[in-house]
Design a protein around this motif. Structure first.
Motif, PDB file in Angstrom:
ATOM      1  N   LEU A  32      98.208 134.847 122.859  1.00 32.94           N
ATOM      2  CA  LEU A  32      99.575 134.326 122.810  1.00 32.94           C
ATOM      3  C   LEU A  32      99.570 132.890 122.296  1.00 32.94           C
ATOM      4  CD1 LEU A  32     100.972 135.727 126.163  1.00 32.94           C
ATOM      5  CD2 LEU A  32     101.384 136.584 123.863  1.00 32.94           C
ATOM      6  N   ALA A  33      98.666 132.056 122.860  1.00 29.52           N
ATOM      7  CA  ALA A  33      98.512 130.677 122.414  1.00 29.52           C
ATOM      8  C   ALA A  33      97.013 130.429 122.284  1.00 29.52           C
ATOM      9  CB  ALA A  33      99.161 129.712 123.401  1.00 29.52           C
ATOM     10  N   PRO A  34      96.428 130.842 121.183  1.00 29.85           N
ATOM     11  CA  PRO A  34      94.971 130.799 121.061  1.00 29.85           C
ATOM     12  C   PRO A  34      94.425 129.372 121.183  1.00 29.85           C
ATOM     13  CG  PRO A  34      95.983 131.217 118.927  1.00 29.85           C
ATOM     14  CD  PRO A  34      97.074 131.334 119.948  1.00 29.85           C
ATOM     15  N   ARG A  35      93.320 129.286 121.903  1.00 29.39           N
ATOM     16  CA  ARG A  35      92.668 127.994 122.113  1.00 29.39           C
ATOM     17  C   ARG A  35      91.160 128.189 122.018  1.00 29.39           C
ATOM     18  NH1 ARG A  35      94.358 125.570 127.515  1.00 29.39           N
ATOM     19  NH2 ARG A  35      92.914 127.107 128.365  1.00 29.39           N
ATOM     20  N   LEU A  36      90.523 127.377 121.187  1.00 32.99           N
ATOM     21  CA  LEU A  36      89.077 127.457 121.073  1.00 32.99           C
ATOM     22  C   LEU A  36      88.421 127.049 122.390  1.00 32.99           C
ATOM     23  CD1 LEU A  36      88.385 125.868 117.559  1.00 32.99           C
ATOM     24  CD2 LEU A  36      88.424 128.293 118.156  1.00 32.99           C
ATOM     25  N   ARG A  37      87.338 127.724 122.713  1.00 31.64           N
ATOM     26  CA  ARG A  37      86.599 127.369 123.923  1.00 31.64           C
ATOM     27  C   ARG A  37      86.102 125.920 123.821  1.00 31.64           C
ATOM     28  NH1 ARG A  37      84.430 131.303 127.218  1.00 31.64           N
ATOM     29  NH2 ARG A  37      82.665 129.910 127.596  1.00 31.64           N
ATOM     30  N   PRO A  38      86.142 125.190 124.907  1.00 30.77           N
ATOM     31  CA  PRO A  38      85.710 123.784 124.849  1.00 30.77           C
ATOM     32  C   PRO A  38      84.211 123.605 124.655  1.00 30.77           C
ATOM     33  CG  PRO A  38      86.232 124.426 127.107  1.00 30.77           C
ATOM     34  CD  PRO A  38      86.687 125.558 126.233  1.00 30.77           C
ATOM     35  N   ASP A  39      83.429 124.670 124.920  1.00 28.44           N
ATOM     36  CA  ASP A  39      81.976 124.543 124.825  1.00 28.44           C
ATOM     37  C   ASP A  39      81.430 125.029 123.478  1.00 28.44           C
ATOM     38  OD1 ASP A  39      82.678 127.161 125.336  1.00 28.44           O
ATOM     39  OD2 ASP A  39      81.047 127.569 126.720  1.00 28.44           O
ATOM     40  N   LEU A  40      82.316 125.244 122.502  1.00 31.95           N
ATOM     41  CA  LEU A  40      81.853 125.700 121.201  1.00 31.95           C
ATOM     42  C   LEU A  40      81.040 124.610 120.494  1.00 31.95           C
ATOM     43  CD1 LEU A  40      84.832 127.587 119.496  1.00 31.95           C
ATOM     44  CD2 LEU A  40      82.906 128.533 120.763  1.00 31.95           C
ATOM     45  N   PHE A  41      80.072 125.072 119.695  1.00 27.65           N
ATOM     46  CA  PHE A  41      79.346 124.177 118.801  1.00 27.65           C
ATOM     47  C   PHE A  41      79.901 124.381 117.403  1.00 27.65           C
ATOM     48  CE2 PHE A  41      75.973 123.750 115.616  1.00 27.65           C
ATOM     49  CZ  PHE A  41      75.596 122.423 115.814  1.00 27.65           C
ATOM     50  N   TYR A  42      80.169 123.259 116.721  1.00 29.80           N
ATOM     51  CA  TYR A  42      80.720 123.336 115.365  1.00 29.80           C
ATOM     52  C   TYR A  42      79.879 122.481 114.426  1.00 29.80           C
ATOM     53  CZ  TYR A  42      83.447 122.048 111.280  1.00 29.80           C
ATOM     54  OH  TYR A  42      83.824 121.805 109.986  1.00 29.80           O
ATOM     55  N   THR A  43      79.627 123.009 113.236  1.00 28.02           N
ATOM     56  CA  THR A  43      79.038 122.222 112.165  1.00 28.02           C
ATOM     57  C   THR A  43      79.437 122.868 110.849  1.00 28.02           C
ATOM     58  OG1 THR A  43      76.998 121.156 111.363  1.00 28.02           O
ATOM     59  CG2 THR A  43      76.842 123.481 111.992  1.00 28.02           C
ATOM     60  N   ARG A  44      79.186 122.159 109.763  1.00 23.24           N
ATOM     61  CA  ARG A  44      79.518 122.704 108.453  1.00 23.24           C
ATOM     62  C   ARG A  44      78.390 122.426 107.482  1.00 23.24           C
ATOM     63  NH1 ARG A  44      84.264 119.513 105.399  1.00 23.24           N
ATOM     64  NH2 ARG A  44      83.493 120.886 103.727  1.00 23.24           N
ATOM     65  N   LYS A  45      78.330 123.267 106.447  1.00 22.99           N
ATOM     66  CA  LYS A  45      77.376 123.099 105.360  1.00 22.99           C
ATOM     67  C   LYS A  45      78.114 123.463 104.089  1.00 22.99           C
ATOM     68  CE  LYS A  45      72.763 124.554 103.850  1.00 22.99           C
ATOM     69  NZ  LYS A  45      71.607 125.467 104.149  1.00 22.99           N
ATOM     70  N   GLY A  46      78.481 122.451 103.319  1.00 24.51           N
ATOM     71  CA  GLY A  46      79.329 122.694 102.165  1.00 24.51           C
ATOM     72  C   GLY A  46      80.675 123.220 102.621  1.00 24.51           C
ATOM     73  N   ASP A  47      81.089 124.358 102.051  1.00 24.56           N
ATOM     74  CA  ASP A  47      82.364 124.960 102.452  1.00 24.56           C
ATOM     75  C   ASP A  47      82.159 126.093 103.461  1.00 24.56           C
ATOM     76  OD1 ASP A  47      85.209 125.057 102.273  1.00 24.56           O
ATOM     77  OD2 ASP A  47      85.054 126.899 101.073  1.00 24.56           O
ATOM     78  N   ARG A  48      81.029 126.099 104.127  1.00 26.77           N
ATOM     79  CA  ARG A  48      80.770 127.080 105.187  1.00 26.77           C
ATOM     80  C   ARG A  48      80.828 126.362 106.534  1.00 26.77           C
ATOM     81  NH1 ARG A  48      77.482 132.056 104.254  1.00 26.77           N
ATOM     82  NH2 ARG A  48      78.093 132.766 102.188  1.00 26.77           N
ATOM     83  N   HIS A  49      81.683 126.858 107.406  1.00 28.36           N
ATOM     84  CA  HIS A  49      81.923 126.218 108.696  1.00 28.36           C
ATOM     85  C   HIS A  49      81.463 127.161 109.808  1.00 28.36           C
ATOM     86  CE1 HIS A  49      84.753 123.103 106.976  1.00 28.36           C
ATOM     87  NE2 HIS A  49      84.710 124.015 106.001  1.00 28.36           N
ATOM     88  N   LEU A  50      80.595 126.676 110.659  1.00 30.09           N
ATOM     89  CA  LEU A  50      80.048 127.483 111.744  1.00 30.09           C
ATOM     90  C   LEU A  50      80.729 127.138 113.056  1.00 30.09           C
ATOM     91  CD1 LEU A  50      77.939 129.329 113.169  1.00 30.09           C
ATOM     92  CD2 LEU A  50      76.410 127.330 113.228  1.00 30.09           C
ATOM     93  N   PHE A  51      81.251 128.170 113.730  1.00 33.79           N
ATOM     94  CA  PHE A  51      81.768 128.058 115.096  1.00 33.79           C
ATOM     95  C   PHE A  51      80.891 128.954 115.966  1.00 33.79           C
ATOM     96  CE2 PHE A  51      85.215 126.915 112.342  1.00 33.79           C
ATOM     97  CZ  PHE A  51      85.955 125.952 113.028  1.00 33.79           C
ATOM     98  N   LEU A  52      80.158 128.352 116.885  1.00 35.79           N
ATOM     99  CA  LEU A  52      79.157 129.076 117.680  1.00 35.79           C
ATOM    100  C   LEU A  52      79.445 128.928 119.159  1.00 35.79           C
ATOM    101  CD1 LEU A  52      76.303 130.375 118.233  1.00 35.79           C
ATOM    102  CD2 LEU A  52      75.359 128.069 117.952  1.00 35.79           C
ATOM    103  N   ASN A  53      79.508 130.050 119.850  1.00 38.38           N
ATOM    104  CA  ASN A  53      79.586 130.052 121.314  1.00 38.38           C
ATOM    105  C   ASN A  53      78.158 130.170 121.833  1.00 38.38           C
ATOM    106  OD1 ASN A  53      79.790 130.621 124.044  1.00 38.38           O
ATOM    107  ND2 ASN A  53      81.549 131.981 123.822  1.00 38.38           N
ATOM    108  N   PRO A  54      77.560 129.081 122.317  1.00 40.09           N
ATOM    109  CA  PRO A  54      76.147 129.118 122.716  1.00 40.09           C
ATOM    110  C   PRO A  54      75.869 130.016 123.907  1.00 40.09           C
ATOM    111  CG  PRO A  54      76.923 126.851 122.445  1.00 40.09           C
ATOM    112  CD  PRO A  54      78.128 127.740 122.470  1.00 40.09           C
ATOM    113  N   GLY A  55      76.851 130.239 124.760  1.00 40.91           N
ATOM    114  CA  GLY A  55      76.600 130.954 126.001  1.00 40.91           C
ATOM    115  C   GLY A  55      76.566 132.456 125.885  1.00 40.91           C
ATOM    116  N   ILE A  56      76.882 133.019 124.703  1.00 41.19           N
ATOM    117  CA  ILE A  56      76.824 134.485 124.588  1.00 41.19           C
ATOM    118  C   ILE A  56      75.489 134.970 124.030  1.00 41.19           C
ATOM    119  CG2 ILE A  56      77.881 136.503 123.523  1.00 41.19           C
ATOM    120  CD1 ILE A  56      80.572 135.170 123.730  1.00 41.19           C
ATOM    121  N   PRO A  57      74.970 134.535 122.913  1.00 41.60           N
ATOM    122  CA  PRO A  57      75.566 133.709 121.849  1.00 41.60           C
ATOM    123  C   PRO A  57      76.279 134.580 120.821  1.00 41.60           C
ATOM    124  CG  PRO A  57      73.272 134.098 121.366  1.00 41.60           C
ATOM    125  CD  PRO A  57      73.545 134.826 122.650  1.00 41.60           C
TER     126      PRO A  57
END
Length: 435
Positions: free
Chosen positions: A3-28
């Motif tokens: 309904l109101a999407p919210r990214l998890r606060p524990d996500l890891f984010y980085t980018r390489k060029g135009d590729r953007h990584l969103f990683l949930n470390p706890g699953i992973p």
């Protein structure tokens, strides 16, 4: 759908060029998206509904259906906080912690150092090979096989025969044949010095995999750690085995003084090459200046055209994704047996404090229940000091415990070389993702 999407606060984010990584470390689990996808996910703050985000993107000329698809994928891959979810997605990986360990239970790798004797004296030798203290007979080795059958995870146990130089053991080929008849996979780790035109075909038929140590494409670079005068013999051994149809891998220890020679090795052997970093263990402790840092090792491999620092990255990621790898195999899935029958957690742990027992005096099942093996088998990544905040901890499983011991003197603490895994896995996810 959120309904109101919210990214998890524990996500890891980085980018390489135009590729953007969103990683949930706890699953992973993770998503790699382009710049437009990153923009959409960046609006998932819990302040806007999915419809509002889609309408906003439509106003910028985007496709609302693509927004809906991206948000659905973000939910399935555990990137969204459940507080903003109307109903659980049945296809989503479990958010938060996953307690499943990969690899199952029971023994799956048995490493046997058949003899400590060796016809070379490599300065990089972690085993400190040289003189023999008394080898196991073929009868004793066959009994070890029988005992492994009683405790193994399955008939898929992999046996690795090494030394010293394993071909100096008089029963090496007979024992390999015994294991093959039992249906096991058998690998040989050799320096290649005893491979001849007369035995190459026998060796090719007797092993599922033969790894030959070669540390350079020319005499000078190879001799730095392997000694002078044997380079041509080793290269000839590789050629003989290949001509005989053997499944050959060329094992190269990467150190500070042969990095520049690696491209020439890749040009000659291509995908048959396998790399290991130099570590100051065994005789290598006297050559600590050769060791590369994790960042240097990654760069040394990354800069070679056609080489990926983690060659089997897709398989590793597929194994870890959504489940997590929680531990090194030492003490549980793997053991190492030396020439006199002493059992250790792995071949890099042949140290008095890690001795779990001796197969000449104790049943293997009893040895596997020893305190040293049980402690290491129970050492999960969360208990390894320095791993708790690492975004790839459940992908690498805490990496090699023996390596950390040789780096920092503890098996329950991360060593500085872990920078290699972190960089290799993060870039590996980004580079191999299909967007």
């Amino acid at each position: 759908m959120t309904l109101a999407p919210r990214l998890r606060p524990d996500l890891f984010y980085t980018r390489k060029g135009d590729r953007h990584l969103f990683l949930n470390p706890g699953i992973p689990d993770w998503l790699v998206v382009n710049g437009n996808g990153a923009y959409v996910l960046g609006r998932c703050t819990g302040e806007h509904s999915a419809g509002e985000i889609a309408a906003h993107v439509a106003g910028l000329g985007g496709d609302p259906a693509e927004v809906d698809d991206l948000l659905a994928r973000a939910g399935r891959h555990g990137l969204l906080d459940r507080a903003g979810t109307a109903a659980p997605d049945p296809d989503a990986a479990p958010a938060g912690d996953s307690r499943q360990a990969c690899g199952g239970q029971g023994l799956s790798i048995v490493h046997v150092a058949l003899t400590n004797r060796c016809n070379l004296r490599c300065t990089s030798c972690y085993a400190g090979s040289g003189r023999s203290a008394g080898i196991l007979s073929l009868t004793e080795l066959a009994d070890l096989c029988r005992q492994v059958e009683g405790v193994a995870a399955s008939s898929g146990v992999e046996w690795v025969l090494s030394g010293g130089e394993p071909l100096l053991h008089p029963a090496c080929l007979d024992f390999a044949g015994h294991l093959r008849v039992k249906g096991y996979s058998v690998s040989l780790l050799t320096n290649g010095m005893l491979v001849t035109p007369g035995n190459a075909a026998t060796l090719a038929a007797g092993f599922d995999l033969i790894k030959v140590s070669l540390d350079g494409s020319r005499e000078e670079s190879h001799a730095r750690t392997r000694g002078t005068g044997n380079f041509a013999t080793v290269v000839r051994a590789i050629d003989l085995l290949l001509e005989a149809g053997a499944n050959v891998m060329v094992a190269t220890v990467v150190h500070r003084e042969n990095c520049g020679d690696l491209p020439a090795l890749v040009a000659r052997y291509g995908e048959r090459l396998t790399f290991q970093p130099f570590f100051p263990a065994g005789r290598g402790a006297d050559e600590s200046g050769l060791a590369l840092s994790g960042e240097e090792y990654y760069a040394a491999l990354f800069e070679i055209p056609g080489v990926r620092p983690l060659g089997e990255i897709e398989r590793v990621l597929a194994t870890a994704r959504g489940r997590g790898i929680r531990r090194c195999a030492v003490g549980g899935g793997a053991i190492s047996v030396d020439e006199v029958g002493d059992v250790y957690p792995c071949q890099m742990f042949h140290l008095p404090q890690y001795k779990a027992g001796n197969i000449r005096r104790q049943p293997l099942a009893e040895i596997l229940a020893s305190p040293v093996l049980r402690r290491l088998a129970a050492l999960e990544v969360e208990a390894v000091e320095g791993c708790a905040q690492c975004p790839v901890r459940l992908i690498c499983g805490g990496a090699c415990r023996a390596r950390s011991f040789h780096e920092v003197g503890r098996d329950d603490a991360a060593g500085p070389f872990c920078a290699y895994e972190r960089q290799a896995y993060i870039n590996g996810i980004i580079d191999t993702a299909i967007m």
